[in-house]
Enzyme design. Structure first.
Site, PDB file in Angstrom:
ATOM      1  N   GLY A 174       0.832  -1.177   0.000  1.00 48.90           N
ATOM      2  CA  GLY A 174       0.000   0.000   0.000  1.00 48.90           C
ATOM      3  C   GLY A 174       0.868   1.230   0.000  1.00 48.90           C
ATOM      4  O   GLY A 174       2.046   1.200  -0.329  1.00 48.90           O
ATOM      5  N   VAL A 189       4.873  -2.322   2.720  1.00 47.56           N
ATOM      6  CA  VAL A 189       5.032  -3.384   1.733  1.00 47.56           C
ATOM      7  C   VAL A 189       5.339  -4.657   2.501  1.00 47.56           C
ATOM      8  O   VAL A 189       6.067  -4.636   3.484  1.00 47.56           O
ATOM      9  CB  VAL A 189       6.184  -3.072   0.753  1.00 47.56           C
ATOM     10  CG1 VAL A 189       6.479  -4.265  -0.144  1.00 47.56           C
ATOM     11  CG2 VAL A 189       5.846  -1.852  -0.100  1.00 47.56           C
ATOM     12  N   ASP A 217      -9.481  -2.087  12.506  1.00 48.66           N
ATOM     13  CA  ASP A 217      -9.463  -2.363  11.067  1.00 48.66           C
ATOM     14  C   ASP A 217      -9.652  -3.862  10.817  1.00 48.66           C
ATOM     15  O   ASP A 217      -9.034  -4.430   9.931  1.00 48.66           O
ATOM     16  CB  ASP A 217      -8.158  -1.867  10.433  1.00 48.66           C
ATOM     17  CG  ASP A 217      -8.267  -1.732   8.915  1.00 48.66           C
ATOM     18  OD1 ASP A 217      -9.400  -1.532   8.410  1.00 48.66           O
ATOM     19  OD2 ASP A 217      -7.239  -1.824   8.229  1.00 48.66           O
TER      20      ASP A 217
END
Length: 357
Positions: A27, A31, A143
């Site tokens: 992203g 990584v 998340d």
């Protein structure tokens, strides 16, 4: 980030790589690549975190993620942190490698093979076991989604490994916590309303994940972001007979108890483990409502529906206080010879921890 967790950092230079970052995935701020221990041949996942993002120092946030992983180190439901390395610009977390990939792959409608509801019960129980331990330490993940829950193997179906704690927070460190952060279709109503966040926020995500595993549909995703937000804020969920034709009534009841707008009305992680749906079959709970779920109790255990859109975060508490920002030593003189990076290997996971530091 927390003084009481004492994260242990081992200072090493970047493990050597023949072809740089070829074939790596990542992203905007991290990584993940697969690596192999030279001495043992053991596979690991190496997560590369930039120390500066968008021109801001993010070392405190990296320390926070390391601290959470250290605290949960003996918990078999949380990905294990093996070691930490450093370069001039990055910190590399060497993590347990989960060969089974994301449970998101089990949520797509065109699968050749659908796992049974009994298998889903086992996976949801294991996610809750990990979440129970986090919440006992006043840590919220913030998340939780199918992309952040990995499997130790896929055939046979392995055990759950919860990953990516870049957005997690320790509630007592932030006072009254308010965030606008996360991945659009998984956001809880209190996040959209900028109301205080509690451990109940993670339980909303358990409801979403369970829905997706059972129906291969995302409950709130709309034609655009605005429609998705509206679906979440109004709790527009399809419980039709058509959608739940192959889902048991206890499973439906479990989801309905979690996808409730009022966070205080949602059961806790420990309460969820006592739900009748999760009591079916011959399983052994790590913990019940009357017992502790801490990692020390668990150490003896043997062991995409729509494109994601990540929302920037902000904290209304004290989680970014200057006193929390520890400095990572800049000594890169020691070169690691324990790991090699092989660009021919496939990389297990694309982590996106898209929040403002």
């Amino acid at each position: 980030m927390y003084d009481d967790l004492n994260p242990k950092l081992c200072q090493y230079e970047h493990p050597s790589s023949k072809n740089g970052n070829v074939n790596s995935v990542g992203g905007r701020s991290a990584v993940v690549r697969k690596c192999i221990a030279k001495s043992t041949g053991q596979e690991y996942a190496a997560k590369f975190l930039k120390k500066r993002r968008r021109g801001q120092d993010c070392k405190a946030e990296i320390h926070h993620e390391i601290a959470v992983l250290e605290l949960m180190k003996s918990n078999p439901r949380i990905v294990n942190l093996h070691e930490v390395y450093e370069t001039a610009n990055e910190v590399i977390l060497v993590l347990e490698y989960a060969a089974g990939g994301e449970i998101f792959d089990l949520c797509v409608p065109d699968l050749d093979y659908r796992i049974s509801e009994r298998d889903i019960v086992r996976l949801v129980r294991q996610i809750l076991e990990g979440l129970c331990c986090l919440h006992e330490s006043n840590i919220v993940h913030l998340d939780l989604k199918p992309q952040n829950i990995l499997l130790s193997s896929i055939n046979p179906l392995g055990d759950v490994k919860i990953v990516d704690f870049g957005m997690s927070r320790k509630l007592e460190n932030c006072g009254e916590l308010r965030h606008i952060m996360g991945t659009t279709e998984y956001l809880a109503p209190e996040i959209l309303n900028y109301d205080p966040i509690t451990t109940a926020t993670d339980l909303w995500n358990i409801g979403v994940i369970s829905y997706m595993l059972l129906t291969q549909e995302s409950p709130f995703v709309g034609a655009d972001i605005q429609e998705t937000y509206l679906n979440i804020s109004q709790v527009n969920v399809d419980y039709s007979e058509e959608t739940f034709s192959s889902v048991s009534q206890p499973a439906k009841d479990f989801i309905q108890k979690l996808l409730i707008k009022d966070p205080e009305a949602r059961p806790t992680a420990a309460d969820c483990l006592s739900h009748s749906w999760l009591q079916q079959g011959e399983f052994t709970l790590f913990c019940g409502p009357e017992e502790t779920c801490c990692s020390s109790q668990m150490s003896g255990h043997t062991t995409k529906c729509s494109e994601e859109q990540n929302v920037k975060s902000s904290c209304n508490g004290t989680c970014s206080d200057k006193e929390d920002k520890e400095n990572i030593p800049e000594d890169n003189s020691t070169v690691s010879k324990r790991f090699r990076f092989d660009d021919s290997l496939q990389y297990p996971q694309d982590f996106i921890t898209d929040f403002v530091c």
